[in-house]
Write a protein that holds these residues in place. Structure first.
Motif, PDB file in Angstrom:
ATOM      1  N   SER A 163      -1.766  21.097   6.688  1.00  0.00           N
ATOM      2  CA  SER A 163      -3.025  21.669   7.165  1.00  0.00           C
ATOM      3  C   SER A 163      -3.828  22.308   6.036  1.00  0.00           C
ATOM      4  CB  SER A 163      -2.762  22.729   8.241  1.00  0.00           C
ATOM      5  OG  SER A 163      -2.062  23.839   7.703  1.00  0.00           O
ATOM      6  N   GLU A 167      -7.616  16.481   4.483  1.00  0.00           N
ATOM      7  CA  GLU A 167      -8.568  16.092   5.520  1.00  0.00           C
ATOM      8  C   GLU A 167      -7.893  15.184   6.546  1.00  0.00           C
ATOM      9  OE1 GLU A 167     -12.018  14.307   3.810  1.00  0.00           O
ATOM     10  OE2 GLU A 167     -12.302  15.903   2.334  1.00  0.00           O
ATOM     11  N   ALA A 168      -8.423  15.205   7.766  1.00  0.00           N
ATOM     12  CA  ALA A 168      -7.822  14.437   8.863  1.00  0.00           C
ATOM     13  C   ALA A 168      -7.783  12.949   8.541  1.00  0.00           C
ATOM     14  CB  ALA A 168      -8.600  14.685  10.148  1.00  0.00           C
ATOM     15  N   ARG A 169      -8.805  12.446   7.848  1.00  0.00           N
ATOM     16  CA  ARG A 169      -8.832  11.006   7.560  1.00  0.00           C
ATOM     17  C   ARG A 169      -7.695  10.606   6.627  1.00  0.00           C
ATOM     18  NH1 ARG A 169     -11.839   9.468   2.826  1.00  0.00           N
ATOM     19  NH2 ARG A 169     -12.606  11.269   1.649  1.00  0.00           N
ATOM     20  N   ASN A 172      -4.408  10.674   8.779  1.00  0.00           N
ATOM     21  CA  ASN A 172      -4.265   9.518   9.663  1.00  0.00           C
ATOM     22  C   ASN A 172      -3.967   8.239   8.893  1.00  0.00           C
ATOM     23  OD1 ASN A 172      -4.859  11.179  11.839  1.00  0.00           O
ATOM     24  ND2 ASN A 172      -7.064  10.769  11.715  1.00  0.00           N
TER      25      ASN A 172
END
Length: 294
Positions: A163, A167-169, A172
């Motif tokens: 966290s 970044e979320a990208r 994923n």
């Protein structure tokens, strides 16, 4: 802690890993080593230092693991990775694309801690070079701590660590959920190799690198060791190689070779790049003038 305790531990730590501590770090010494002193049944830190010097490699390793700082996160400070993406990698690709047989990019993450930096470098490369599989890319990640190397090699991170800065990208695309945390995907892990290296000892055997990241590690060295280590790092760089250091570190005192370069709000150095004669003469003149004013 008595002054004798502090002197004994500071001498031990310096000899083991080159970190220069002093009496102002007594709180750090106690917080990091108190459990080891208790475990070894020592009456004080002087006794512990004597025992550690004569003990097996295991206790020495435990001291190094306890004392070394592991404050890190993915894409730490962000700007060096932007400079890597928009400056260093494109220039290296342009340079090497002109030579049919030279499609090799070597990067060294020195003092890699638990792996966030080398994996961030790998993800940056993959984002920048869609055809990265057609290149011979290797990222060497080193640290003096066995525990850090072991954790980094596993490539598993709990939620608190993913966290921070990630970044979320990227999460994923480059991580797989596992056991309540996330593990780095094999295609990222395959670009990185890990090795234990003490920066105060010779690392000439590692060969030359196009890019070296050595951030927030040498700040703990004394002045003499700092200068020698940076010069040794410069010797490991290719002619146009890039050296990234910590945001609070300046190398201008090392001479005209270490003139800061700026890109994407980041500072880096290219100590082996040949400067035009008139620029070099000007830098030397400025240094001499400054020295004369002291």
């Amino acid at each position: 802690m008595t002054p004798q305790d502090i002197d004994a531990v500071c001498g031990l730590v310096y000899d083991l890993c080159g970190i220069a501590l002093d009496s102002s770090k007594d709180y750090l010494i106690e917080s990091r080593l108190a459990d080891l002193v208790k475990r070894e049944g020592c009456a004080n830190y002087v006794e512990f230092a004597v025992r550690a010097r004569s003990a097996s490699a295991e206790l020495k390793r435990d001291v190094i693991n306890a004392i070394t700082t592991r404050e890190t996160l993915f894409f730490r400070d962000k700007s060096p990775f932007e400079a890597l993406m928009f400056k260093a990698i494109p220039e290296l690709v342009d340079e090497k694309s002109n030579v049919a047989y030279d499609r090799r990019i070597r990067i060294w993450s020195a003092a890699c801690s638990t792996g966030q930096e080398p994996y961030s470098i790998a993800m940056t490369l993959m984002e920048t070079l869609p055809d990265y599989r057609n290149w011979n890319i290797s990222i060497l990640a080193t640290d003096i701590s066995d525990d850090a190397i072991e954790r980094a090699s596993r490539g598993f991170y709990p939620p608190m660590e993913t966290s921070r800065g990630l970044e979320a990208r990227y999460m994923n695309k480059y991580f797989t959920p596992q056991d309540g945390g996330h593990r780095i995907r094999d295609e990222v892990r395959s670009l990185v190799s890990f090795e234990k290296v003490n920066l105060l000892q010779s690392f000439a055997h590692l060969g030359r690198f196009d890019i070296v990241f050595c951030r927030n590690a040498i700040i703990y060295f004394n002045a003499e060791d700092r200068k020698r280590t940076y010069l040794n790092l410069a010797n490991q760089l290719t002619d146009n190689g890039y050296l990234f250091v910590g945001s609070s570190e300046s190398l201008m005192d090392l001479g005209p070779r270490f003139q800061p370069q700026h890109h994407c709000k980041s500072v880096f150095y290219q100590p082996n790049r040949q400067l035009p004669d008139f620029i070099l003469a000007n830098k030397v003149g400025q240094t001499a003038t400054t020295a004369g004013l002291r």
